[in-house]
Write a protein that holds these residues in place. Structure first.
Motif, PDB file in Angstrom:
ATOM      1  N   SER A  24      10.750 -22.223  29.778  1.00  0.00           N
ATOM      2  CA  SER A  24      10.625 -21.373  28.598  1.00  0.00           C
ATOM      3  C   SER A  24      11.935 -21.389  27.819  1.00  0.00           C
ATOM      4  O   SER A  24      12.979 -21.793  28.334  1.00  0.00           O
ATOM      5  N   LEU A  25      11.861 -20.963  26.557  1.00  0.00           N
ATOM      6  CA  LEU A  25      13.037 -20.876  25.684  1.00  0.00           C
ATOM      7  C   LEU A  25      13.150 -19.456  25.162  1.00  0.00           C
ATOM      8  O   LEU A  25      12.148 -18.797  24.906  1.00  0.00           O
ATOM      9  N   SER A  26      14.387 -18.987  25.004  1.00  0.00           N
ATOM     10  CA  SER A  26      14.584 -17.673  24.394  1.00  0.00           C
ATOM     11  C   SER A  26      15.817 -17.702  23.506  1.00  0.00           C
ATOM     12  O   SER A  26      16.693 -18.553  23.662  1.00  0.00           O
ATOM     13  N   SER A  27      15.873 -16.764  22.575  1.00  0.00           N
ATOM     14  CA  SER A  27      17.010 -16.657  21.675  1.00  0.00           C
ATOM     15  C   SER A  27      17.166 -15.216  21.255  1.00  0.00           C
ATOM     16  O   SER A  27      16.179 -14.518  21.043  1.00  0.00           O
ATOM     17  N   SER A  28      18.410 -14.774  21.121  1.00  0.00           N
ATOM     18  CA  SER A  28      18.637 -13.389  20.717  1.00  0.00           C
ATOM     19  C   SER A  28      19.507 -13.292  19.460  1.00  0.00           C
ATOM     20  O   SER A  28      19.970 -12.232  19.112  1.00  0.00           O
ATOM     21  N   TYR A  29      19.741 -14.421  18.811  1.00  0.00           N
ATOM     22  CA  TYR A  29      20.564 -14.434  17.605  1.00  0.00           C
ATOM     23  C   TYR A  29      19.828 -15.135  16.478  1.00  0.00           C
ATOM     24  O   TYR A  29      18.983 -15.981  16.706  1.00  0.00           O
ATOM     25  N   LYS A  30      20.226 -14.798  15.260  1.00  0.00           N
ATOM     26  CA  LYS A  30      19.701 -15.507  14.093  1.00  0.00           C
ATOM     27  C   LYS A  30      20.245 -16.931  14.114  1.00  0.00           C
ATOM     28  O   LYS A  30      21.392 -17.156  14.449  1.00  0.00           O
ATOM     29  N   ASP A  31      19.401 -17.883  13.743  1.00  0.00           N
ATOM     30  CA  ASP A  31      19.798 -19.288  13.742  1.00  0.00           C
ATOM     31  C   ASP A  31      20.304 -19.670  12.351  1.00  0.00           C
ATOM     32  O   ASP A  31      19.528 -19.822  11.420  1.00  0.00           O
ATOM     33  N   GLU A  32      21.625 -19.793  12.216  1.00  0.00           N
ATOM     34  CA  GLU A  32      22.234 -20.105  10.921  1.00  0.00           C
ATOM     35  C   GLU A  32      23.019 -21.410  10.942  1.00  0.00           C
ATOM     36  O   GLU A  32      23.729 -21.716  10.001  1.00  0.00           O
TER      37      GLU A  32
END
Length: 197
Positions: A24-32
């Motif tokens: 699985s993949l997760s992210s907790s920040y905006k991708d800029e």
């Protein structure tokens, strides 16, 4: 007919003994983040529980190919303990900005961690893994984060998680190094897709 039934039964039996790895993949920040190879990148990484030179070289080559000649691998005063959670806090970002922003535009952090299965016991706890559990369950995390050192903020963060569980004491298993490669490749595939769009 009996032979076909016997073969089907054998195939079902063997597949039930294979331990699968869930990804699985997760992210907790905006991708800029937008890749600009003319910028300078500082690359800090750790390697999880392995002295496998092929794996270490693969990681170095992959990132050198992505970022080009402006990627600089440097030993850092920061040591990433594989057995602890290391959060990239605002304080951490401030320290890195103060120390490296004159020489580099971005900080690229790649971390490999083995985390406990108990999701309620994550923050800054030393991981205690019993020898008996090693062959039964492994949860590996590969985290890629990019910090804009000029602005002093996180601009990219993705985490690939592989959860391996073995149901039986015998059967076909995934080796730790194979699981590590799979987790890393899962993350890298997502990152390549992002920068190629």
């Amino acid at each position: 007919m009996k032979k076909i039934f016997a073969y089907l039964f054998l195939i079902v039996l063997l597949t039930s003994c294979i331990a699968n790895t869930k990804m699985s993949l997760s992210s907790s920040y905006k991708d800029e983040f937008i890749l600009d190879k003319s910028k300078k990148y500082l690359f800090i990484k750790n390697n999880l529980h392995t002295n496998d030179l092929l794996f270490i070289k693969t990681v170095d080559n992959d990132f050198q190919n992505i970022f080009g000649e402006n990627l600089h691998v440097r030993n850092s005063l920061l040591e990433f303990d594989n057995n602890r959670f290391v959060r990239v806090t605002n304080g951490f970002i401030d320290i890195m900005k103060e120390n490296y922003s004159e020489d580099f535009d971005y900080l690229v952090i790649l971390r490999f961690m083995r985390k406990p299965e108990n999701k309620d016991d994550l923050d800054n706890k030393i991981i205690k893994v019993k020898i008996d559990d090693v062959s039964k369950t492994r949860v590996y995390h590969t985290v890629l984060q990019i910090v804009d050192l000029k602005q002093g903020k996180m601009i990219y963060s993705k985490e690939a998680i592989s959860d391996y569980k073995k149901k039986f004491s015998t059967g076909i298993t995934t080796t730790p190094i194979k699981q590590l490669y799979d987790t890393y490749n899962h993350l890298l595939k997502e990152f390549r897709k992002k920068i190629n769009n």
